[in-house]
Scaffold this motif. Structure first.
Motif, PDB file in Angstrom:
ATOM      1  N   PHE A 162     -49.639 -67.885 -50.866  1.00 26.01           N
ATOM      2  CA  PHE A 162     -48.871 -68.044 -49.631  1.00 26.01           C
ATOM      3  C   PHE A 162     -48.888 -66.761 -48.805  1.00 26.01           C
ATOM      4  CE2 PHE A 162     -47.648 -71.911 -51.615  1.00 26.01           C
ATOM      5  CZ  PHE A 162     -47.268 -72.756 -50.582  1.00 26.01           C
ATOM      6  N   GLY A 163     -48.852 -65.614 -49.471  1.00 26.07           N
ATOM      7  CA  GLY A 163     -48.940 -64.339 -48.758  1.00 26.07           C
ATOM      8  C   GLY A 163     -50.285 -64.187 -48.063  1.00 26.07           C
ATOM      9  N   TYR A 164     -51.349 -64.534 -48.766  1.00 22.59           N
ATOM     10  CA  TYR A 164     -52.698 -64.494 -48.182  1.00 22.59           C
ATOM     11  C   TYR A 164     -52.778 -65.399 -46.953  1.00 22.59           C
ATOM     12  CZ  TYR A 164     -57.261 -66.719 -47.603  1.00 22.59           C
ATOM     13  OH  TYR A 164     -58.379 -67.303 -47.059  1.00 22.59           O
ATOM     14  N   LEU A 165     -52.300 -66.628 -47.083  1.00 25.34           N
ATOM     15  CA  LEU A 165     -52.368 -67.568 -45.953  1.00 25.34           C
ATOM     16  C   LEU A 165     -51.544 -67.070 -44.772  1.00 25.34           C
ATOM     17  CD1 LEU A 165     -52.167 -70.942 -47.893  1.00 25.34           C
ATOM     18  CD2 LEU A 165     -54.178 -69.980 -46.736  1.00 25.34           C
ATOM     19  N   PHE A 166     -50.375 -66.521 -45.055  1.00 21.82           N
ATOM     20  CA  PHE A 166     -49.520 -66.012 -43.981  1.00 21.82           C
ATOM     21  C   PHE A 166     -50.178 -64.826 -43.274  1.00 21.82           C
ATOM     22  CE2 PHE A 166     -46.256 -63.295 -42.196  1.00 21.82           C
ATOM     23  CZ  PHE A 166     -45.510 -64.197 -41.461  1.00 21.82           C
ATOM     24  N   LEU A 167     -50.631 -63.859 -44.046  1.00 17.87           N
ATOM     25  CA  LEU A 167     -51.195 -62.645 -43.450  1.00 17.87           C
ATOM     26  C   LEU A 167     -52.547 -62.880 -42.777  1.00 17.87           C
ATOM     27  CD1 LEU A 167     -50.148 -60.083 -46.187  1.00 17.87           C
ATOM     28  CD2 LEU A 167     -49.180 -60.327 -43.888  1.00 17.87           C
ATOM     29  N   SER A 168     -53.274 -63.895 -43.220  1.00 12.25           N
ATOM     30  CA  SER A 168     -54.547 -64.226 -42.569  1.00 12.25           C
ATOM     31  C   SER A 168     -54.342 -65.224 -41.430  1.00 12.25           C
ATOM     32  CB  SER A 168     -55.556 -64.761 -43.586  1.00 12.25           C
ATOM     33  OG  SER A 168     -55.094 -65.959 -44.196  1.00 12.25           O
ATOM     34  N   GLU A 169     -53.081 -65.498 -41.129  1.00 10.12           N
ATOM     35  CA  GLU A 169     -52.669 -66.334 -39.996  1.00 10.12           C
ATOM     36  C   GLU A 169     -53.226 -67.756 -40.057  1.00 10.12           C
ATOM     37  OE1 GLU A 169     -53.339 -64.130 -36.371  1.00 10.12           O
ATOM     38  OE2 GLU A 169     -52.051 -62.492 -37.054  1.00 10.12           O
ATOM     39  N   PRO A 216     -55.770 -54.307 -43.685  1.00  6.80           N
ATOM     40  CA  PRO A 216     -56.417 -55.632 -43.693  1.00  6.80           C
ATOM     41  C   PRO A 216     -55.916 -56.435 -44.894  1.00  6.80           C
ATOM     42  CG  PRO A 216     -58.053 -53.859 -43.555  1.00  6.80           C
ATOM     43  CD  PRO A 216     -56.730 -53.220 -43.828  1.00  6.80           C
ATOM     44  N   PHE A 217     -55.585 -57.704 -44.686  1.00  9.74           N
ATOM     45  CA  PHE A 217     -55.005 -58.505 -45.764  1.00  9.74           C
ATOM     46  C   PHE A 217     -55.930 -58.594 -46.975  1.00  9.74           C
ATOM     47  CE2 PHE A 217     -57.362 -61.699 -43.426  1.00  9.74           C
ATOM     48  CZ  PHE A 217     -57.924 -62.478 -44.430  1.00  9.74           C
ATOM     49  N   GLU A 218     -57.229 -58.467 -46.767  1.00 10.17           N
ATOM     50  CA  GLU A 218     -58.180 -58.540 -47.881  1.00 10.17           C
ATOM     51  C   GLU A 218     -57.991 -57.394 -48.878  1.00 10.17           C
ATOM     52  OE1 GLU A 218     -60.395 -60.065 -44.184  1.00 10.17           O
ATOM     53  OE2 GLU A 218     -59.148 -58.345 -44.661  1.00 10.17           O
ATOM     54  N   LEU A 219     -57.411 -56.285 -48.419  1.00 11.49           N
ATOM     55  CA  LEU A 219     -57.246 -55.111 -49.270  1.00 11.49           C
ATOM     56  C   LEU A 219     -55.853 -54.995 -49.889  1.00 11.49           C
ATOM     57  CD1 LEU A 219     -59.077 -52.475 -47.029  1.00 11.49           C
ATOM     58  CD2 LEU A 219     -60.019 -53.870 -48.898  1.00 11.49           C
ATOM     59  N   ILE A 220     -54.968 -55.882 -49.529  1.00 12.04           N
ATOM     60  CA  ILE A 220     -53.586 -55.807 -50.009  1.00 12.04           C
ATOM     61  C   ILE A 220     -53.525 -56.277 -51.463  1.00 12.04           C
ATOM     62  CG2 ILE A 220     -51.238 -56.692 -49.677  1.00 12.04           C
ATOM     63  CD1 ILE A 220     -51.915 -56.853 -46.672  1.00 12.04           C
ATOM     64  N   ASN A 221     -52.799 -55.534 -52.289  1.00 10.30           N
ATOM     65  CA  ASN A 221     -52.725 -55.893 -53.708  1.00 10.30           C
ATOM     66  C   ASN A 221     -51.929 -57.180 -53.923  1.00 10.30           C
ATOM     67  OD1 ASN A 221     -49.876 -55.377 -54.495  1.00 10.30           O
ATOM     68  ND2 ASN A 221     -50.352 -53.281 -53.916  1.00 10.30           N
ATOM     69  N   GLY A 222     -52.133 -57.768 -55.098  1.00  9.61           N
ATOM     70  CA  GLY A 222     -51.530 -59.054 -55.417  1.00  9.61           C
ATOM     71  C   GLY A 222     -50.020 -59.071 -55.376  1.00  9.61           C
ATOM     72  N   GLU A 233     -58.581 -69.415 -52.028  1.00  9.87           N
ATOM     73  CA  GLU A 233     -57.172 -69.460 -52.446  1.00  9.87           C
ATOM     74  C   GLU A 233     -57.049 -69.252 -53.950  1.00  9.87           C
ATOM     75  OE1 GLU A 233     -55.816 -72.464 -48.814  1.00  9.87           O
ATOM     76  OE2 GLU A 233     -56.216 -73.291 -50.809  1.00  9.87           O
ATOM     77  N   GLN A 234     -57.978 -69.795 -54.719  1.00 10.33           N
ATOM     78  CA  GLN A 234     -57.977 -69.591 -56.169  1.00 10.33           C
ATOM     79  C   GLN A 234     -58.166 -68.110 -56.498  1.00 10.33           C
ATOM     80  OE1 GLN A 234     -61.082 -72.167 -57.587  1.00 10.33           O
ATOM     81  NE2 GLN A 234     -59.860 -74.011 -57.302  1.00 10.33           N
ATOM     82  N   GLU A 235     -59.010 -67.436 -55.744  1.00 12.14           N
ATOM     83  CA  GLU A 235     -59.228 -66.002 -55.955  1.00 12.14           C
ATOM     84  C   GLU A 235     -57.954 -65.202 -55.676  1.00 12.14           C
ATOM     85  OE1 GLU A 235     -62.616 -65.067 -53.500  1.00 12.14           O
ATOM     86  OE2 GLU A 235     -63.935 -66.337 -54.727  1.00 12.14           O
ATOM     87  N   TYR A 236     -57.231 -65.570 -54.608  1.00 12.23           N
ATOM     88  CA  TYR A 236     -55.979 -64.876 -54.304  1.00 12.23           C
ATOM     89  C   TYR A 236     -54.908 -65.206 -55.336  1.00 12.23           C
ATOM     90  CZ  TYR A 236     -57.603 -62.675 -50.078  1.00 12.23           C
ATOM     91  OH  TYR A 236     -58.280 -61.865 -49.205  1.00 12.23           O
ATOM     92  N   PHE A 237     -54.915 -66.435 -55.858  1.00 14.82           N
ATOM     93  CA  PHE A 237     -54.000 -66.786 -56.945  1.00 14.82           C
ATOM     94  C   PHE A 237     -54.249 -65.861 -58.135  1.00 14.82           C
ATOM     95  CE2 PHE A 237     -53.808 -68.970 -61.062  1.00 14.82           C
ATOM     96  CZ  PHE A 237     -52.436 -69.020 -61.206  1.00 14.82           C
ATOM     97  N   LYS A 238     -55.497 -65.712 -58.515  1.00 15.63           N
ATOM     98  CA  LYS A 238     -55.842 -64.860 -59.668  1.00 15.63           C
ATOM     99  C   LYS A 238     -55.480 -63.402 -59.401  1.00 15.63           C
ATOM    100  CE  LYS A 238     -59.475 -67.897 -61.296  1.00 15.63           C
ATOM    101  NZ  LYS A 238     -60.919 -68.156 -61.345  1.00 15.63           N
ATOM    102  N   ARG A 239     -55.664 -62.961 -58.160  1.00 17.07           N
ATOM    103  CA  ARG A 239     -55.296 -61.575 -57.820  1.00 17.07           C
ATOM    104  C   ARG A 239     -53.807 -61.348 -58.048  1.00 17.07           C
ATOM    105  NH1 ARG A 239     -56.391 -58.722 -52.008  1.00 17.07           N
ATOM    106  NH2 ARG A 239     -58.469 -59.562 -52.391  1.00 17.07           N
ATOM    107  N   GLN A 299     -51.703 -73.526 -40.210  1.00 16.11           N
ATOM    108  CA  GLN A 299     -51.838 -74.948 -40.520  1.00 16.11           C
ATOM    109  C   GLN A 299     -52.007 -75.172 -42.022  1.00 16.11           C
ATOM    110  OE1 GLN A 299     -51.203 -77.529 -38.547  1.00 16.11           O
ATOM    111  NE2 GLN A 299     -51.494 -78.835 -40.338  1.00 16.11           N
ATOM    112  N   ARG A 300     -52.830 -74.353 -42.655  1.00 15.03           N
ATOM    113  CA  ARG A 300     -53.039 -74.489 -44.101  1.00 15.03           C
ATOM    114  C   ARG A 300     -51.765 -74.122 -44.864  1.00 15.03           C
ATOM    115  NH1 ARG A 300     -54.969 -77.200 -48.280  1.00 15.03           N
ATOM    116  NH2 ARG A 300     -55.611 -75.853 -49.995  1.00 15.03           N
ATOM    117  N   LEU A 301     -51.065 -73.106 -44.399  1.00 15.40           N
ATOM    118  CA  LEU A 301     -49.797 -72.707 -45.008  1.00 15.40           C
ATOM    119  C   LEU A 301     -48.810 -73.870 -44.978  1.00 15.40           C
ATOM    120  CD1 LEU A 301     -48.228 -70.218 -46.171  1.00 15.40           C
ATOM    121  CD2 LEU A 301     -47.501 -69.774 -43.851  1.00 15.40           C
ATOM    122  N   LYS A 302     -48.698 -74.506 -43.826  1.00 19.92           N
ATOM    123  CA  LYS A 302     -47.795 -75.658 -43.677  1.00 19.92           C
ATOM    124  C   LYS A 302     -48.249 -76.816 -44.559  1.00 19.92           C
ATOM    125  CE  LYS A 302     -45.812 -78.850 -40.267  1.00 19.92           C
ATOM    126  NZ  LYS A 302     -45.276 -79.620 -41.349  1.00 19.92           N
TER     127      LYS A 302
END
Length: 136
Positions: free
Chosen positions: A105-112, A5-11, A71-77, A115-118
């Protein structure tokens, strides 16, 4: 093999994916602008994908409140992840910030969230094209 699951993937892994996802947008943008010579493509692409450019973009995103709370949380991760690679041509701090940028960008891609990625990629492209003389 089970899917992580993308939520568990390291930074660092998120940044690895995000680097590739962001790079595709940049390459597509440059080719659609008519650039086809590999050396020129690579040279111009670095204006968008260098650690300095990505750190500049994150600073602008923070100033303009572009990123969502998640997104800020994933940036910090990504920024806070322990990397075993070293920064080339930039400071460790700038490298870590760019890793955080790529993790978003990895979070947005893996969470599909295509539109937000673009939307973010387009914002980054527009920002760099307007302000590329303000960093680097």
């Amino acid at each position: 093999m089970t899917e992580e699951p993308f939520e568990l993937i390291n930074g660092i892994a998120l940044a690895y994916m995000g680097d590739a996802a962001y790079e595709v947008y940049i390459r597509e943008h440059l080719i659609k602008k008519g650039m086809t010579k590999p050396n020129k493509l690579h040279r111009i692409a670095t204006h968008f994908v260098s650690a300095k450019a990505q750190a500049f973009l994150i600073a602008k995103m923070e100033k303009e409140s572009i990123l969502t709370k998640t997104e800020q949380e994933y940036f910090k991760r990504g920024r806070n992840a322990k990397s075993h690679t070293t920064a080339k041509n930039t400071s460790v701090l700038t490298y870590r910030i760019s890793t955080g940028f790529e993790a978003v960008f990895g979070y947005l891609f893996l969470s599909e969230q295509k539109q937000r990625l673009k939307e973010l990629a387009d914002w980054c492209i527009g920002t760099i094209e307007k302000e590329k003389n303000n960093f680097g």
